[in-house]
Motif scaffolding. Structure first.
Motif, short mmCIF file in Angstrom:
data_model
loop_
_atom_site.label_atom_id
_atom_site.label_comp_id
_atom_site.label_asym_id
_atom_site.label_seq_id
_atom_site.Cartn_x
_atom_site.Cartn_y
_atom_site.Cartn_z
N CYS A 139 -9.88 2.98 -3.40
CA CYS A 139 -8.88 3.83 -4.04
C CYS A 139 -9.27 4.05 -5.49
O CYS A 139 -9.66 3.12 -6.20
CB CYS A 139 -7.49 3.19 -3.96
SG CYS A 139 -6.16 4.32 -4.46
N THR A 186 3.82 -1.82 -6.33
CA THR A 186 2.88 -2.92 -6.54
C THR A 186 3.53 -4.28 -6.27
O THR A 186 2.82 -5.28 -6.13
CB THR A 186 2.32 -2.90 -7.97
OG1 THR A 186 3.39 -2.90 -8.91
CG2 THR A 186 1.46 -1.67 -8.18
N PRO A 222 -2.56 -0.05 -5.21
CA PRO A 222 -2.28 -0.36 -3.80
C PRO A 222 -3.14 -1.49 -3.26
O PRO A 222 -2.70 -2.24 -2.39
CB PRO A 222 -2.58 0.96 -3.06
CG PRO A 222 -3.54 1.67 -3.94
CD PRO A 222 -3.15 1.30 -5.35
N THR A 264 -2.30 1.32 4.50
CA THR A 264 -1.85 -0.07 4.57
C THR A 264 -2.92 -0.92 5.25
O THR A 264 -3.85 -0.40 5.88
CB THR A 264 -0.52 -0.18 5.33
OG1 THR A 264 -0.67 0.40 6.64
CG2 THR A 264 0.59 0.55 4.60
N THR A 294 2.37 3.78 -6.30
CA THR A 294 2.34 2.64 -5.38
C THR A 294 3.39 1.62 -5.77
O THR A 294 3.60 1.34 -6.96
CB THR A 294 0.96 1.96 -5.43
OG1 THR A 294 -0.04 2.89 -5.03
CG2 THR A 294 0.92 0.75 -4.51
N GLY A 348 0.82 -1.21 0.00
CA GLY A 348 0.00 0.00 0.00
C GLY A 348 0.85 1.26 0.00
O GLY A 348 0.35 2.34 -0.31
N GLN A 349 2.14 1.14 0.34
CA GLN A 349 3.01 2.30 0.36
C GLN A 349 3.42 2.69 -1.06
O GLN A 349 3.26 1.93 -2.01
CB GLN A 349 4.25 2.03 1.21
CG GLN A 349 3.95 1.94 2.70
CD GLN A 349 5.20 1.93 3.55
OE1 GLN A 349 6.12 1.14 3.32
NE2 GLN A 349 5.26 2.81 4.54
N TYR A 350 3.98 3.91 -1.17
CA TYR A 350 4.35 4.46 -2.47
C TYR A 350 5.78 4.96 -2.45
O TYR A 350 6.41 5.12 -1.38
CB TYR A 350 3.41 5.60 -2.86
CG TYR A 350 3.27 6.67 -1.78
CD1 TYR A 350 4.24 7.65 -1.60
CD2 TYR A 350 2.17 6.69 -0.93
CE1 TYR A 350 4.13 8.61 -0.62
CE2 TYR A 350 2.03 7.64 0.07
CZ TYR A 350 3.02 8.60 0.21
OH TYR A 350 2.90 9.54 1.22
N GLU A 354 -7.48 6.22 -0.01
CA GLU A 354 -6.26 6.92 -0.33
C GLU A 354 -6.49 7.80 -1.55
O GLU A 354 -7.21 7.42 -2.48
CB GLU A 354 -5.13 5.92 -0.64
CG GLU A 354 -3.82 6.54 -1.11
CD GLU A 354 -3.06 7.26 -0.02
OE1 GLU A 354 -3.67 8.15 0.64
OE2 GLU A 354 -1.87 6.97 0.18
#
Length: 386
Positions: A346, A210, A275, A256, A208, A187-189, A372
């Motif tokens: 999202c 992936t 994400p 997340t 993101t 989920g982080q970028y 998000e």
């Protein structure tokens, strides 16, 4: 600590900020970049052109004024913004510059109504708020370094390119120095920064992660229409070849997966799938369902993989194509929604407003709805009527 007089003065400006906040932040950014064009190497140009950054800052200033007596109430928002800041390379020395131009913008927009008392009160309040951001961001920078990451940007190269759909390509990015990459949370970028041809300043955009290992980070990028200013970095990547160099920030972000045993429902719109499919890939022994919305089947990235993973987790997969069905409906959501479900949304802002309004009408508790934004965070217009 702020004095009672300062707090009272700030609180008295709340109605004014509600009316003039966006005008103040537009004036702020205009003057800031006019006098400090080098800062355009840091800020996202698309968010500026679409007033997203101005709106986000206006919301933040307004929230700070409302909660000036208890700034702990805005800590979750501060943390979310701080993650975006560290992914763009915001540093402590930027805050005095911002403070100077923000106070000047308040004075310019409000004129004589911005008395010396009001400007002095906001100068003190800004100092306190800036210190909070600086402290949180330094903690994030240190956490990244302690996790095997880095501060600011690192040179990477595109090692592989894979077509995921008619409009989405995945780019496998490897450090130019061959070093190992840190772990990230699904989920982080990361931010991609590049010198795009025919652009005066460095361009950046967040994507993101992936998929990733110690060897590479994968990002999955939608090709945009040439007239879409949001597509400068994305289209640069789509035109790039293996071996192209880009700069990359360490992973960041708070969107997340909540770690509990509740079932999960993912609802994605377009490239907002990135994400959500990353989170889905990490799940084991926990039911998950997925509603994937796209223009048509040809542009629905990761469709087959998501279907397989959802089936393995005992959930339901549904594709909704807007060229034939329009947006996902409340009834379609209700068909796969279980009591206690954690819902992750999202996609484009209008899409999220529609979906979250449906979730509210279906009595899903606010703490169970996670979403998000692409770019700067803005307030969603959520329907509450049934």
């Amino acid at each position: 600590m702020l004095t009672k007089q300062t707090i009272d003065t700030i609180k008295a400006t709340v109605p004014v900020l509600e009316v003039h906040g966006l005008a103040i932040t537009k004036t702020f950014y205009s003057n800031l970049f006019n006098d400090n064009p080098q800062l355009l190497n840091i800020f996202n140009h698309t968010n500026q052109k679409k007033d997203r950054q101005q709106t986000a800052l206006a919301n933040t200033v307004y929230a700070a004024a409302v909660h000036i007596e208890n700034l702990e109430a805005i800590v979750p928002a501060v943390v979310q913004i701080a993650h975006k800041h560290v992914s763009l390379g915001i540093l402590p020395e930027h805050y005095p510059i911002v403070g100077k131009y923000l106070l000047a913008a308040i004075k310019e927009v409000l004129g004589d109504a911005a008395t010396d008392e009001i400007i002095d009160a906001w100068a003190q309040a800004y100092g306190v708020i800036a210190d909070i951001f600086i402290s949180v961001e330094e903690d994030l920078y240190k956490a990244a370094e302690n996790n095997g990451g880095w501060r600011l940007f690192k040179d990477f190269k595109i090692a592989k390119i894979v077509e995921e759909s008619d409009v989405v390509k995945s780019f496998y990015l490897q450090p130019a120095d061959g070093s190992k990459l840190p772990a990230f949370t699904a989920g982080q970028y990361i931010s991609i920064r590049a010198q795009v041809p025919n652009q005066e300043f460095l361009m950046n955009r967040q994507y993101t992660v992936t998929e990733g290992t110690e060897e590479y980070f994968r990002i999955s990028v939608k090709r945009e229409d040439d007239v879409n200013p949001n597509g400068v970095v994305s289209n640069f990547l789509h035109a790039s070849e293996v071996g192209t160099n880009v700069q990359v920030s360490a992973p960041a972000g708070v969107f997340t997966l909540v770690q509990n045993e509740a079932p999960v429902l993912f609802i994605s719109g377009g490239v907002g799938v990135t994400p959500l499919q990353a989170m889905l890939k990490t799940m084991e022994n926990r039911k998950a369902s997925f509603i994937q919305c796209a223009r048509n089947e040809r542009v629905a990235a990761f469709k087959e993989t998501i279907e397989q993973q959802v089936a393995a987790l005992g959930g339901t997969y549904k594709a909704v194509y807007s060229d034939t069905e329009g947006y996902v409906t409340k009834e379609q959501i209700a068909a796969v929604l279980e009591e206690g479900t954690e819902v992750y949304v999202c996609g484009p802002i209008a899409f999220m407003e529609t979906v979250i309004s449906s979730l509210v009408e279906l009595n899903v508790p606010a703490e169970k709805i996670h979403y998000e934004f692409f770019g700067a965070a803005m307030a969603l217009q959520i329907r509450t009527s049934k």
